[in-house]
Design an enzyme around this catalytic site. Structure first.
Site, short mmCIF file in Angstrom:
data_model
loop_
_atom_site.label_atom_id
_atom_site.label_comp_id
_atom_site.label_asym_id
_atom_site.label_seq_id
_atom_site.Cartn_x
_atom_site.Cartn_y
_atom_site.Cartn_z
N GLY A 20 97.66 55.20 12.43
CA GLY A 20 96.85 54.35 12.56
C GLY A 20 97.01 52.70 12.02
N SER A 21 98.47 52.35 12.20
CA SER A 21 98.60 50.98 11.54
C SER A 21 97.98 49.90 12.40
CB SER A 21 100.26 50.83 11.70
OG SER A 21 100.98 50.60 12.75
N ASN A 22 97.93 50.25 13.52
CA ASN A 22 97.11 49.10 14.42
C ASN A 22 95.75 49.09 14.07
OD1 ASN A 22 98.77 47.87 16.57
ND2 ASN A 22 99.38 49.89 16.93
N LYS A 73 88.38 69.23 29.76
CA LYS A 73 88.47 67.73 29.30
C LYS A 73 87.19 66.65 29.41
CE LYS A 73 91.66 63.72 29.33
NZ LYS A 73 92.96 63.38 29.54
N LEU A 100 95.74 60.70 28.09
CA LEU A 100 95.20 60.10 29.21
C LEU A 100 93.50 60.09 29.07
CD1 LEU A 100 97.40 61.25 32.11
CD2 LEU A 100 97.49 59.03 30.94
N ASN A 115 93.97 49.19 25.57
CA ASN A 115 95.04 50.00 24.87
C ASN A 115 96.08 49.10 24.71
OD1 ASN A 115 96.53 52.44 24.27
ND2 ASN A 115 97.67 51.91 26.27
N HIS A 117 100.57 49.17 24.39
CA HIS A 117 101.52 49.85 24.74
C HIS A 117 102.83 49.30 24.40
CE1 HIS A 117 103.68 52.74 27.00
NE2 HIS A 117 104.61 51.68 27.56
C1 GAR Z 1 101.98 51.97 18.65
O1 GAR Z 1 103.42 51.72 18.73
C2 GAR Z 1 101.26 51.95 19.90
O2 GAR Z 1 101.66 50.97 20.83
C3 GAR Z 1 101.56 53.44 20.70
O3 GAR Z 1 101.45 53.95 19.60
C4 GAR Z 1 101.74 53.66 18.38
C5 GAR Z 1 100.77 54.09 17.37
O4 GAR Z 1 100.87 53.34 16.20
N1 GAR Z 1 100.67 53.74 21.78
C6 GAR Z 1 101.22 54.34 22.76
O5 GAR Z 1 102.68 54.57 23.02
C7 GAR Z 1 100.23 54.48 23.80
N2 GAR Z 1 100.79 54.92 25.19
P1 GAR Z 1 99.59 53.26 15.07
O6 GAR Z 1 99.14 54.61 15.03
O7 GAR Z 1 100.48 53.03 13.79
O8 GAR Z 1 98.54 52.39 15.53
#
Ligand code: GAR
Length: 208
Positions: A20-22, A73, A100, A115, A117
């Site tokens: 969850g850093s984003n 799902k 997905l 999203n 990526h």
């Molecule tokens: C991030 O790097 C994001 O871009 C990637 O997962 C990480 C989540 O980090 N997402 C994907 O690869 C989706 N296909 P976070 O949990 O620290 O935000």
């Protein structure tokens, strides 16, 4: 051409599977006044995901909804939709949601799911994007904020940031530098929605 959100404070739902850093970066952008939004609910498919604890610490409603608790799902996503509908949200923000998105969510929140990526799409979609970039030997990679459609990381692109790949980079070192850019660009992209500036013209995003 369709306008995705009207100007005004955004009500956001976050779907996440991990640390969850984003999520935290979006919260900080809100706290610092760079983003006119509120995260009103966080849902994780993983019980132990640190993002749930982070949401709890910020007094944000949060739920664990596990795919394995539902017959399929579709039923799992129906449960997510039921939760989301209680919150009157404008956008569903995927922040490290490692699944997905299925038909139910896509149809209920058409062009409302975004999203991030960790690559410059359409290069390196799917899992381990940073490892894919290192293995391929590209000189530049980065991150992409995009709409979610029924393909794998294939929806219309909203914003991108470029990150140089250094000769000694591993997937870990590259991921770290890309992540710093992710944290900035996701909040910037969301602010464009808060300002009502994001339009979709066929598969192209127009920022007005
Ligand atoms: C991030 O790097 C994001 O871009 C990637 O997962 C990480 C989540 O980090 N997402 C994907 O690869 C989706 N296909 P976070 O949990 O620290 O935000």
């Amino acid at each position: 051409m369709i306008r995705i959100t009207e100007p005004g404070r955004l009500r956001l739902a976050v779907l996440a599977s991990g640390r969850g850093s984003n999520f935290t970066a979006i919260c900080q952008a809100i706290d610092e006044g760079r983003l006119d939004a509120e995260i009103v609910v966080v849902i994780s498919d993983k019980k132990e995901a640190p993002v749930l604890e982070k949401a709890r610490n910020r007094n944000i409603d949060h739920y664990h909804i596990a795919l394995q608790d539902y017959p399929d799902k579709a039923a799992y996503e129906q449960e997510i939709i039921k939760k989301l509908q209680a919150y009157d949200i404008q956008l569903v923000v995927l922040a490290g949601y490692m699944r997905l998105v299925g038909k139910e969510l896509l149809e209920t929140y058409k062009w409302k799911i975004i999203n991030i990526h960790p690559a410059l799409l359409p290069a390196f979609p799917g899992l381990d994007a940073q490892q894919q970039a290192v293995d391929y030997g590209v000189r530049f990679s980065g991150c992409t904020v995009h709409f979610v459609d029924d393909g794998v990381d294939s929806g219309p692109i909203i914003l991108q940031r470029v990150v140089e790949v250094l000769p000694d980079d591993t997937a870990d070192t590259l991921s770290e530098r890309i992540l710093q850019q992710e944290h900035q660009v996701y909040a910037e992209a969301l602010q464009l929605f808060a300002e009502g500036k994001v339009y979709l013209k066929q598969r192209k995003v127009v920022i007005k």
